[in-house]
Design a protein around this motif. Structure first.
Motif, PDB file in Angstrom:
ATOM      1  N   LEU A  41       0.848  -1.183   0.000  1.00  0.00           N
ATOM      2  CA  LEU A  41       0.000   0.000   0.000  1.00  0.00           C
ATOM      3  C   LEU A  41       0.889   1.240   0.000  1.00  0.00           C
ATOM      4  O   LEU A  41       2.117   1.133  -0.048  1.00  0.00           O
ATOM      5  N   LYS A  42       0.303   2.405   0.091  1.00  0.00           N
ATOM      6  CA  LYS A  42       1.101   3.631   0.002  1.00  0.00           C
ATOM      7  C   LYS A  42       2.107   3.732   1.147  1.00  0.00           C
ATOM      8  O   LYS A  42       3.275   4.071   0.927  1.00  0.00           O
ATOM      9  N   THR A  43       1.648   3.450   2.377  1.00  0.00           N
ATOM     10  CA  THR A  43       2.524   3.619   3.540  1.00  0.00           C
ATOM     11  C   THR A  43       2.617   2.367   4.397  1.00  0.00           C
ATOM     12  O   THR A  43       3.174   2.408   5.490  1.00  0.00           O
ATOM     13  N   SER A  44       2.060   1.257   3.945  1.00  0.00           N
ATOM     14  CA  SER A  44       2.039   0.041   4.748  1.00  0.00           C
ATOM     15  C   SER A  44       1.846  -1.160   3.833  1.00  0.00           C
ATOM     16  O   SER A  44       1.869  -1.025   2.608  1.00  0.00           O
ATOM     17  N   ARG A  45       1.628  -2.310   4.433  1.00  0.00           N
ATOM     18  CA  ARG A  45       1.330  -3.536   3.695  1.00  0.00           C
ATOM     19  C   ARG A  45       0.140  -4.227   4.340  1.00  0.00           C
ATOM     20  O   ARG A  45      -0.184  -3.991   5.502  1.00  0.00           O
ATOM     21  N   ALA A  46      -0.509  -5.079   3.574  1.00  0.00           N
ATOM     22  CA  ALA A  46      -1.645  -5.837   4.081  1.00  0.00           C
ATOM     23  C   ALA A  46      -1.565  -7.247   3.513  1.00  0.00           C
ATOM     24  O   ALA A  46      -0.929  -7.480   2.476  1.00  0.00           O
ATOM     25  N   THR A  47      -2.209  -8.187   4.179  1.00  0.00           N
ATOM     26  CA  THR A  47      -2.300  -9.543   3.656  1.00  0.00           C
ATOM     27  C   THR A  47      -3.727  -9.798   3.192  1.00  0.00           C
ATOM     28  O   THR A  47      -4.688  -9.336   3.816  1.00  0.00           O
ATOM     29  N   VAL A  48      -3.860 -10.528   2.097  1.00  0.00           N
ATOM     30  CA  VAL A  48      -5.170 -10.809   1.516  1.00  0.00           C
ATOM     31  C   VAL A  48      -5.219 -12.276   1.103  1.00  0.00           C
ATOM     32  O   VAL A  48      -4.200 -12.875   0.773  1.00  0.00           O
ATOM     33  N   ALA A  49      -6.426 -12.841   1.119  1.00  0.00           N
ATOM     34  CA  ALA A  49      -6.597 -14.231   0.694  1.00  0.00           C
ATOM     35  C   ALA A  49      -8.034 -14.430   0.249  1.00  0.00           C
ATOM     36  O   ALA A  49      -8.965 -13.812   0.796  1.00  0.00           O
ATOM     37  N   ALA A  50      -8.223 -15.298  -0.734  1.00  0.00           N
ATOM     38  CA  ALA A  50      -9.572 -15.693  -1.117  1.00  0.00           C
ATOM     39  C   ALA A  50     -10.211 -16.418   0.065  1.00  0.00           C
ATOM     40  O   ALA A  50      -9.546 -17.185   0.767  1.00  0.00           O
ATOM     41  N   ALA A  51     -11.503 -16.161   0.308  1.00  0.00           N
ATOM     42  CA  ALA A  51     -12.177 -16.703   1.481  1.00  0.00           C
ATOM     43  C   ALA A  51     -13.500 -17.336   1.081  1.00  0.00           C
ATOM     44  O   ALA A  51     -13.992 -17.136  -0.037  1.00  0.00           O
ATOM     45  N   ALA A  52     -14.062 -18.085   2.017  1.00  0.00           N
ATOM     46  CA  ALA A  52     -15.377 -18.675   1.783  1.00  0.00           C
ATOM     47  C   ALA A  52     -16.394 -17.569   1.534  1.00  0.00           C
ATOM     48  O   ALA A  52     -16.341 -16.514   2.168  1.00  0.00           O
ATOM     49  N   PRO A  53     -17.329 -17.755   0.607  1.00  0.00           N
ATOM     50  CA  PRO A  53     -18.273 -16.690   0.249  1.00  0.00           C
ATOM     51  C   PRO A  53     -19.123 -16.228   1.429  1.00  0.00           C
ATOM     52  O   PRO A  53     -19.587 -17.047   2.234  1.00  0.00           O
ATOM     53  N   LEU A  54     -19.303 -14.908   1.532  1.00  0.00           N
ATOM     54  CA  LEU A  54     -20.240 -14.351   2.510  1.00  0.00           C
ATOM     55  C   LEU A  54     -21.657 -14.836   2.244  1.00  0.00           C
ATOM     56  O   LEU A  54     -22.459 -14.984   3.168  1.00  0.00           O
ATOM     57  N   ALA A  55     -21.968 -15.029   0.989  1.00  0.00           N
ATOM     58  CA  ALA A  55     -23.284 -15.519   0.567  1.00  0.00           C
ATOM     59  C   ALA A  55     -23.097 -16.172  -0.797  1.00  0.00           C
ATOM     60  O   ALA A  55     -22.041 -16.028  -1.428  1.00  0.00           O
ATOM     61  N   THR A  56     -24.107 -16.866  -1.262  1.00  0.00           N
ATOM     62  CA  THR A  56     -24.008 -17.590  -2.534  1.00  0.00           C
ATOM     63  C   THR A  56     -23.596 -16.662  -3.670  1.00  0.00           C
ATOM     64  O   THR A  56     -24.176 -15.585  -3.859  1.00  0.00           O
ATOM     65  N   SER A  57     -22.559 -17.062  -4.404  1.00  0.00           N
ATOM     66  CA  SER A  57     -22.064 -16.361  -5.596  1.00  0.00           C
ATOM     67  C   SER A  57     -21.475 -14.984  -5.298  1.00  0.00           C
ATOM     68  O   SER A  57     -21.343 -14.152  -6.208  1.00  0.00           O
ATOM     69  N   VAL A  58     -21.094 -14.736  -4.036  1.00  0.00           N
ATOM     70  CA  VAL A  58     -20.448 -13.472  -3.674  1.00  0.00           C
ATOM     71  C   VAL A  58     -18.952 -13.727  -3.495  1.00  0.00           C
ATOM     72  O   VAL A  58     -18.544 -14.420  -2.552  1.00  0.00           O
ATOM     73  N   TYR A  59     -18.136 -13.201  -4.409  1.00  0.00           N
ATOM     74  CA  TYR A  59     -16.682 -13.364  -4.318  1.00  0.00           C
ATOM     75  C   TYR A  59     -16.199 -12.628  -3.073  1.00  0.00           C
ATOM     76  O   TYR A  59     -16.447 -11.426  -2.899  1.00  0.00           O
ATOM     77  N   THR A  60     -15.490 -13.346  -2.196  1.00  0.00           N
ATOM     78  CA  THR A  60     -15.157 -12.820  -0.874  1.00  0.00           C
ATOM     79  C   THR A  60     -13.661 -12.889  -0.636  1.00  0.00           C
ATOM     80  O   THR A  60     -13.004 -13.870  -0.971  1.00  0.00           O
ATOM     81  N   ILE A  61     -13.134 -11.837  -0.036  1.00  0.00           N
ATOM     82  CA  ILE A  61     -11.715 -11.724   0.292  1.00  0.00           C
ATOM     83  C   ILE A  61     -11.569 -11.496   1.793  1.00  0.00           C
ATOM     84  O   ILE A  61     -12.315 -10.721   2.398  1.00  0.00           O
ATOM     85  N   GLU A  62     -10.588 -12.164   2.377  1.00  0.00           N
ATOM     86  CA  GLU A  62     -10.153 -11.873   3.745  1.00  0.00           C
ATOM     87  C   GLU A  62      -8.947 -10.949   3.664  1.00  0.00           C
ATOM     88  O   GLU A  62      -7.997 -11.214   2.924  1.00  0.00           O
TER      89      GLU A  62
END
Length: 314
Positions: A100-121
């Motif tokens: 990111l501009k001043t930091s970093r973050a971790t991201v991962a694909a996650a189980a869907p919040l609801a049906t057919s909703v692409y979800t990220i942690e």
């Protein structure tokens, strides 16, 4: 210039997203592109511009986020999920460290919040409380559930950087006019707050549910702000309103995210990264104006899936 983009949203926080890994634009030009594409009166519209950027030794890819006024934000957690999805699809991966501009973050694909909703942690932080970094004058070294006379003699605020600055006020019922009034005071960049700040009013609906309404720096009143939801979750834990390491639902006008704040000030959000449509547009950078638009593809199934979540959240 011709610009190809994906129109996307995280929890109703909507953006055009551009793959900038092969583009050579100056910071000023990126700001002009954000003004052109973010203009709600133009052919695209959005709360700002997301840019997927190249990685480095520590990060698979990076993200830049420009507000609709052309200013660059330190981060945007709703937007980060969308950039993460684009990065995953471009690189064929499902988890990453993101610069990111001043930091970093971790991201991962996650189980869907609801049906057919692409979800990220996504996990970001640590949230910080040192006001010297903002800077914010007249409030001491930290501001935790206390009045800030420059804004309101009655409303209490907690100041949290996530890493962008947030003033979080807990209320029994959100007064939108008062939120806008205070947000506009901060947006004016007074001498005591030269870099401005995001302002959120938060209702604690129950021990595991928050409702957040935000006046976002560089944008104005917005249906959703990811870093505001993260900062509000951490502030609620810090002030004893909810417990650390507890999964909570954070509602907003655009839908919801799931959130969890840890005692080490790291905050994890689980939320959508929804594609709405893809297009190409001709942009006059000098005038910050978008012109001829060609829509290449609609993602109707994703739009419908999120609509069900948003309707239930409301």
């Amino acid at each position: 210039m011709e610009c190809r983009f994906i129109k996307c949203h995280g929890s109703g926080n909507d953006f055009p997203l551009v793959d900038g890994r092969m583009l050579s634009l100056s910071d000023a030009d990126w700001g002009q592109l954000a003004r052109a594409l973010g203009d709600r009166a133009g052919p695209v519209g959005g709360d700002g511009l997301l840019v997927l950027t190249a990685g480095d030794e520590q990060a698979a890819f990076g993200m830049r986020m420009f507000n609709s006024d052309g200013s660059e934000a330190e981060t945007c957690l709703n937007g980060l999920r969308c950039v993460a999805r684009a990065g995953f699809e471009a690189l064929g991966i499902d988890h990453a460290v993101v610069r990111l501009k001043t930091s970093r973050a971790t991201v991962a694909a996650a189980a869907p919040l609801a049906t057919s909703v692409y979800t990220i942690e996504e996990t970001a932080g640590p949230a910080t409380l040192d006001l010297a970094d903002w800077p914010l004058a007249g409030a001491g070294a930290r501001l935790i559930d206390a009045p800030l006379a420059s804004l309101s003699p009655a409303q209490r605020f907690t100041a949290v950087a996530m890493p962008n600055p947030h003033l979080v006020g807990f209320v029994d019922r959100i007064d939108e006019e008062e939120l806008v009034r205070i947000g506009q005071l901060c947006e004016a960049a007074p001498a005591w707050l030269p870099n401005r700040a995001n302002v959120s009013f938060v209702e604690v609906r129950d021990p595991v549910t928050l409702f957040v309404r935000t006046f976002e720096r560089g944008v104005g009143l917005t249906d959703s702000c990811g870093s505001a939801m993260a900062a509000s979750t951490y502030a609620a834990c810090l002030t004893g309103r909810i417990g650390y390491d507890r999964d909570v639902t954070v509602l907003n006008r655009g839908g919801l995210v799931r959130a969890r704040a840890a005692a080490d000030a790291m905050v994890t959000l689980y939320g959508n990264a929804t594609w709405e449509w893809e297009g190409e547009v001709i942009v006059d950078l000098a005038q910050a104006r978008a012109g001829d638009l060609r829509v290449l593809r609609h993602h109707d199934a994703e739009i419908a899936a999120w609509a069900q979540v948003a309707d239930a959240a409301r």
